[in-house]
Structure formats: C-alpha cells, structure tokens
Design a protein around this motif. Structure first.
Motif, PDB file in Angstrom:
ATOM      1  N   HIS A   1     -33.418 -36.873 -27.338  1.00  0.00           N
ATOM      2  CA  HIS A   1     -32.106 -36.594 -27.054  1.00  0.00           C
ATOM      3  C   HIS A   1     -31.997 -35.731 -25.519  1.00  0.00           C
ATOM      4  O   HIS A   1     -30.855 -35.968 -24.985  1.00  0.00           O
ATOM      5  CB  HIS A   1     -31.576 -35.238 -28.029  1.00  0.00           C
ATOM      6  CG  HIS A   1     -30.986 -36.118 -29.098  1.00  0.00           C
ATOM      7  ND1 HIS A   1     -29.661 -36.839 -29.151  1.00  0.00           N
ATOM      8  CD2 HIS A   1     -31.369 -36.169 -30.686  1.00  0.00           C
ATOM      9  CE1 HIS A   1     -29.436 -37.151 -30.279  1.00  0.00           C
ATOM     10  NE2 HIS A   1     -30.229 -36.795 -31.214  1.00  0.00           N
ATOM     11  N   TRP A   2     -33.195 -35.124 -25.307  1.00  0.00           N
ATOM     12  CA  TRP A   2     -33.111 -34.099 -24.031  1.00  0.00           C
ATOM     13  C   TRP A   2     -33.946 -34.813 -23.033  1.00  0.00           C
ATOM     14  O   TRP A   2     -33.835 -34.132 -21.730  1.00  0.00           O
ATOM     15  CB  TRP A   2     -33.458 -33.000 -24.576  1.00  0.00           C
ATOM     16  CG  TRP A   2     -32.464 -32.076 -25.539  1.00  0.00           C
ATOM     17  CD1 TRP A   2     -32.586 -32.043 -26.738  1.00  0.00           C
ATOM     18  CD2 TRP A   2     -31.199 -31.668 -24.998  1.00  0.00           C
ATOM     19  NE1 TRP A   2     -31.346 -31.571 -27.148  1.00  0.00           N
ATOM     20  CE2 TRP A   2     -30.541 -31.279 -26.305  1.00  0.00           C
ATOM     21  CE3 TRP A   2     -30.763 -31.284 -23.743  1.00  0.00           C
ATOM     22  CZ2 TRP A   2     -29.430 -30.582 -25.949  1.00  0.00           C
ATOM     23  CZ3 TRP A   2     -29.298 -30.849 -23.615  1.00  0.00           C
ATOM     24  CH2 TRP A   2     -28.863 -30.451 -24.817  1.00  0.00           C
ATOM     25  N   ARG A   3     -34.810 -35.825 -22.941  1.00  0.00           N
ATOM     26  CA  ARG A   3     -35.896 -36.049 -21.931  1.00  0.00           C
ATOM     27  C   ARG A   3     -36.333 -37.571 -22.330  1.00  0.00           C
ATOM     28  O   ARG A   3     -36.207 -38.088 -23.361  1.00  0.00           O
ATOM     29  CB  ARG A   3     -36.860 -35.129 -21.948  1.00  0.00           C
ATOM     30  CG  ARG A   3     -37.724 -35.025 -23.176  1.00  0.00           C
ATOM     31  CD  ARG A   3     -39.046 -33.892 -23.099  1.00  0.00           C
ATOM     32  NE  ARG A   3     -39.812 -33.933 -24.398  1.00  0.00           N
ATOM     33  CZ  ARG A   3     -40.850 -34.313 -24.202  1.00  0.00           C
ATOM     34  NH1 ARG A   3     -41.720 -34.329 -23.118  1.00  0.00           N
ATOM     35  NH2 ARG A   3     -41.697 -34.220 -25.201  1.00  0.00           N
ATOM     36  N   VAL A   4     -36.918 -38.063 -21.105  1.00  0.00           N
ATOM     37  CA  VAL A   4     -37.610 -39.239 -21.190  1.00  0.00           C
ATOM     38  C   VAL A   4     -39.095 -38.843 -20.727  1.00  0.00           C
ATOM     39  O   VAL A   4     -39.191 -38.003 -19.606  1.00  0.00           O
ATOM     40  CB  VAL A   4     -37.197 -40.544 -20.096  1.00  0.00           C
ATOM     41  CG1 VAL A   4     -38.032 -41.730 -20.453  1.00  0.00           C
ATOM     42  CG2 VAL A   4     -35.616 -40.679 -20.723  1.00  0.00           C
ATOM     43  N   TRP A   5     -40.142 -39.396 -21.331  1.00  0.00           N
ATOM     44  CA  TRP A   5     -41.726 -38.740 -20.637  1.00  0.00           C
ATOM     45  C   TRP A   5     -42.624 -40.005 -20.979  1.00  0.00           C
ATOM     46  O   TRP A   5     -42.246 -40.862 -21.616  1.00  0.00           O
ATOM     47  CB  TRP A   5     -41.968 -37.687 -21.560  1.00  0.00           C
ATOM     48  CG  TRP A   5     -42.522 -37.740 -22.859  1.00  0.00           C
ATOM     49  CD1 TRP A   5     -43.678 -38.058 -23.436  1.00  0.00           C
ATOM     50  CD2 TRP A   5     -41.390 -37.636 -24.020  1.00  0.00           C
ATOM     51  NE1 TRP A   5     -43.692 -38.210 -24.645  1.00  0.00           N
ATOM     52  CE2 TRP A   5     -42.504 -37.907 -25.263  1.00  0.00           C
ATOM     53  CE3 TRP A   5     -40.165 -37.425 -24.176  1.00  0.00           C
ATOM     54  CZ2 TRP A   5     -41.869 -38.020 -26.342  1.00  0.00           C
ATOM     55  CZ3 TRP A   5     -39.798 -37.569 -25.712  1.00  0.00           C
ATOM     56  CH2 TRP A   5     -40.342 -37.705 -26.662  1.00  0.00           C
ATOM     57  N   GLN A   6     -43.743 -39.692 -20.226  1.00  0.00           N
ATOM     58  CA  GLN A   6     -44.864 -40.695 -20.616  1.00  0.00           C
ATOM     59  C   GLN A   6     -45.844 -40.041 -21.416  1.00  0.00           C
ATOM     60  O   GLN A   6     -46.356 -39.100 -21.207  1.00  0.00           O
ATOM     61  CB  GLN A   6     -45.345 -41.108 -18.979  1.00  0.00           C
ATOM     62  CG  GLN A   6     -46.443 -42.233 -19.091  1.00  0.00           C
ATOM     63  CD  GLN A   6     -46.976 -42.734 -17.772  1.00  0.00           C
ATOM     64  OE1 GLN A   6     -46.959 -41.799 -16.927  1.00  0.00           O
ATOM     65  NE2 GLN A   6     -47.060 -43.948 -17.650  1.00  0.00           N
ATOM     66  N   PRO A   7     -46.016 -40.629 -22.672  1.00  0.00           N
ATOM     67  CA  PRO A   7     -47.015 -40.001 -23.564  1.00  0.00           C
ATOM     68  C   PRO A   7     -48.505 -40.042 -23.162  1.00  0.00           C
ATOM     69  O   PRO A   7     -48.897 -40.914 -22.198  1.00  0.00           O
ATOM     70  CB  PRO A   7     -46.884 -41.292 -24.659  1.00  0.00           C
ATOM     71  CG  PRO A   7     -45.396 -41.647 -24.583  1.00  0.00           C
ATOM     72  CD  PRO A   7     -45.407 -42.005 -23.069  1.00  0.00           C
ATOM     73  N   GLY A   8     -49.190 -39.183 -23.540  1.00  0.00           N
ATOM     74  CA  GLY A   8     -50.306 -38.920 -23.141  1.00  0.00           C
ATOM     75  C   GLY A   8     -51.060 -37.818 -23.511  1.00  0.00           C
ATOM     76  O   GLY A   8     -50.330 -36.898 -24.486  1.00  0.00           O
ATOM     77  N   ALA A   9     -52.208 -37.590 -23.413  1.00  0.00           N
ATOM     78  CA  ALA A   9     -52.823 -35.979 -23.701  1.00  0.00           C
ATOM     79  C   ALA A   9     -52.078 -35.024 -23.140  1.00  0.00           C
ATOM     80  O   ALA A   9     -51.843 -33.842 -23.655  1.00  0.00           O
ATOM     81  CB  ALA A   9     -54.435 -36.005 -23.274  1.00  0.00           C
ATOM     82  N   VAL A  10     -51.738 -35.193 -21.818  1.00  0.00           N
ATOM     83  CA  VAL A  10     -50.683 -34.250 -21.142  1.00  0.00           C
ATOM     84  C   VAL A  10     -49.214 -35.010 -20.772  1.00  0.00           C
ATOM     85  O   VAL A  10     -49.642 -36.279 -20.143  1.00  0.00           O
ATOM     86  CB  VAL A  10     -51.173 -33.816 -19.824  1.00  0.00           C
ATOM     87  CG1 VAL A  10     -50.130 -32.974 -19.076  1.00  0.00           C
ATOM     88  CG2 VAL A  10     -52.597 -32.971 -20.041  1.00  0.00           C
ATOM     89  N   GLU A  11     -48.192 -34.775 -21.722  1.00  0.00           N
ATOM     90  CA  GLU A  11     -47.076 -35.835 -21.196  1.00  0.00           C
ATOM     91  C   GLU A  11     -46.399 -35.535 -20.057  1.00  0.00           C
ATOM     92  O   GLU A  11     -46.208 -34.234 -19.305  1.00  0.00           O
ATOM     93  CB  GLU A  11     -46.103 -35.283 -22.632  1.00  0.00           C
ATOM     94  CG  GLU A  11     -46.485 -35.478 -23.851  1.00  0.00           C
ATOM     95  CD  GLU A  11     -45.672 -35.178 -24.897  1.00  0.00           C
ATOM     96  OE1 GLU A  11     -45.731 -35.731 -26.024  1.00  0.00           O
ATOM     97  OE2 GLU A  11     -44.701 -34.595 -24.528  1.00  0.00           O
ATOM     98  N   ARG A  12     -46.277 -36.531 -19.131  1.00  0.00           N
ATOM     99  CA  ARG A  12     -45.485 -36.468 -18.020  1.00  0.00           C
ATOM    100  C   ARG A  12     -43.957 -36.853 -18.008  1.00  0.00           C
ATOM    101  O   ARG A  12     -43.636 -37.693 -18.634  1.00  0.00           O
ATOM    102  CB  ARG A  12     -46.316 -37.729 -17.166  1.00  0.00           C
ATOM    103  CG  ARG A  12     -45.663 -37.854 -15.564  1.00  0.00           C
ATOM    104  CD  ARG A  12     -46.176 -39.193 -15.151  1.00  0.00           C
ATOM    105  NE  ARG A  12     -45.427 -39.507 -13.881  1.00  0.00           N
ATOM    106  CZ  ARG A  12     -45.145 -40.548 -13.255  1.00  0.00           C
ATOM    107  NH1 ARG A  12     -45.565 -41.721 -13.968  1.00  0.00           N
ATOM    108  NH2 ARG A  12     -44.472 -40.831 -12.354  1.00  0.00           N
ATOM    109  N   PRO A  13     -43.227 -35.699 -17.590  1.00  0.00           N
ATOM    110  CA  PRO A  13     -41.981 -35.998 -17.473  1.00  0.00           C
ATOM    111  C   PRO A  13     -41.429 -36.874 -16.500  1.00  0.00           C
ATOM    112  O   PRO A  13     -41.844 -37.052 -15.420  1.00  0.00           O
ATOM    113  CB  PRO A  13     -41.554 -34.453 -17.041  1.00  0.00           C
ATOM    114  CG  PRO A  13     -42.785 -33.603 -17.114  1.00  0.00           C
ATOM    115  CD  PRO A  13     -44.034 -34.366 -17.031  1.00  0.00           C
TER     116      PRO A  13
END
Length: 247
Positions: free
Chosen positions: A160-172
């Motif tokens: 609902h609030w964001r789009v991100w790139q999944p991974g060990a560290v999520e990239r906004p």
C-alpha cells in the motif's frame, strides 16, 4: 503534466474468472492511460477455482497483452488466505484489511517461495518473457514472504505504501499511498471514494503516484466514475509510465 513525475496504473486479480471485468477495466483506463502502460497482476489459480492454463484462449490473450507492452506481475497463487495467524497484528490485518485474501501474510518461507516460483514459471511460460515482479494479494506480506522474495530474485514488489526491490537488503524504489477502491460494502465504497478524492492533492508533488483497480470495481458505477475522475486529475501532474522505469 511533469515528465519527471510518474503515474503507475495497474489492474489486480487478472485471471480467467475476471476476464470480462478486466476487459472493461482496460477500456475504462485506456481513456486516460495508454493501454500498453497498464500493468496486470495475474493470479495463477484464483481461490482454487480458476486455474490459468497454457494453451487456453485466456492464456493466448495474456500473451497478446504482454506482447503489446503490458507489464505482468505474479499476484500470489490462490489469492486466498488460509493461514492460522499467530500474532494479534496479523489477525487484525487479515480480518480488517481484506476479505480473507491476504494469502502471503501468514505463509512460511518455503511455502511462499514455492508458490512464488511456480507462479512465475507458469506466467513466464505463457507470456514468453520475464515477469515484472511479485505483488502479494491485498498487498500483505509476512516475514516468510519477505524472506522468500529475497531468495526468488524478483525485480520488484509493492504494498500500500511503497515499491521496492527485494533482496537481503530491500532497495526502496518509490513511496506514497496507492489510490485504490473497495467494493465489498457501502462503508468501504464511501471511504474509498473519499480517499480517491483527497489523495490526488496529497500526491500531486510526489515523484511517483500509483492507481490500482480491481474487477469488483466494475459493479459499482460510482467507483468507475471516481476512477475516471482520479485519472483525469493525476495525468495533469504525472506522466503515465511503467514500473520498469523505477529500476
């Protein structure tokens, strides 16, 4: 309209059971957004009652839409939540934020990973190209889903609030509330109409804005009217584009 501000538009719950409503939504959105820039969230087997199968007429349509430019996301597997939620917060989300459709809210990592990767394989086999990413039904993710996405290597996800790139560290990739509508009850219809009226002003200066529609919206004329009005407002400040532009 600013070339620097991006409008992302999507149709949720795409599958054989919603074909008629998806056609209507595509036509309705295309009055404001180029049809090839409307993303589609595909459910492999909606509620276990509408399996997506290669070689069927609907599968051929899905490939035609992808060939025409539509981004295709894996949207769960069943789109149905059958988990026994342990935490109070998860139980509240499952009860109040969705009508038993938050499929990935309570799944363990292995089950989530299996459904994600099988869904991706099925859809990619049909459309003949990589999917754009994974978006959980009802935009609800539990710890198992986040861990599974990190393993699966999807290019992007959203809630609902964001789009991100999944991974060990999520990239906004983008932030801000998505404009969407609810058709399940009169109170939800009313609240979503109010939100759709108010949010374009809030999002006017955001770099990325999102609008998402569902098959059930087609059964409520007031929602269709609101969708059109919202897109007219949003396209004055934002350029319709694709999720891939965030990468």
């Amino acid at each position: 309209m600013s070339p620097e501000r991006l409008l992302l538009t999507s149709i949720h719950d795409v599958g054989p059971r919603s074909e008629t409503q998806v056609d209507r939504l595509r036509d309705h959105l295309a009055a404001h957004v180029p049809v090839e820039k409307i993303a589609m969230l595909v459910v492999p087997d909606h509620w276990g009652e509408a399996p997506l199968k290669a070689g069927t007429p609907f599968a051929a349509r899905l490939r035609d839409w992808a060939d025409a430019g539509a981004e295709m996301f894996v949207h769960g597997w069943y789109h149905r939540d059958t988990s026994a939620h342990e935490s109070f917060a998860a139980r509240m989300k499952a009860k109040h934020m969705t009508a038993s459709e938050g499929e990935f809210l309570g799944l363990d990592e292995e089950t989530a990973y299996q459904r994600m990767t099988q869904g991706r394989a099925l859809i990619e086999d049909i459309i003949g190209r990589p999917v754009a990413g994974f978006i959980a039904p009802a935009w609800l993710y539990g710890p198992g889903a986040h861990a599974a996405m990190a393993r699966a290597g999807f290019a992007m996800a959203e809630d609902h609030w964001r789009v991100w790139q999944p991974g060990a560290v999520e990239r906004p990739l983008a932030s801000g509330p998505v404009i969407t509508w609810a058709s399940r009850s009169k109170p939800r219809i009313a609240s979503s109409l109010f939100a759709a009226w108010a949010l374009p002003t809030v999002l006017r200066w955001k770099k990325v804005a999102r609008v998402a529609v569902h098959p059930g919206d087609t059964g409520v004329p007031a929602l269709l009217e609101s969708i059109g009005a919202t897109l007219r407002r949003m396209t004055r400040s934002h350029r319709p584009g694709r999720y891939a532009e965030l990468l």
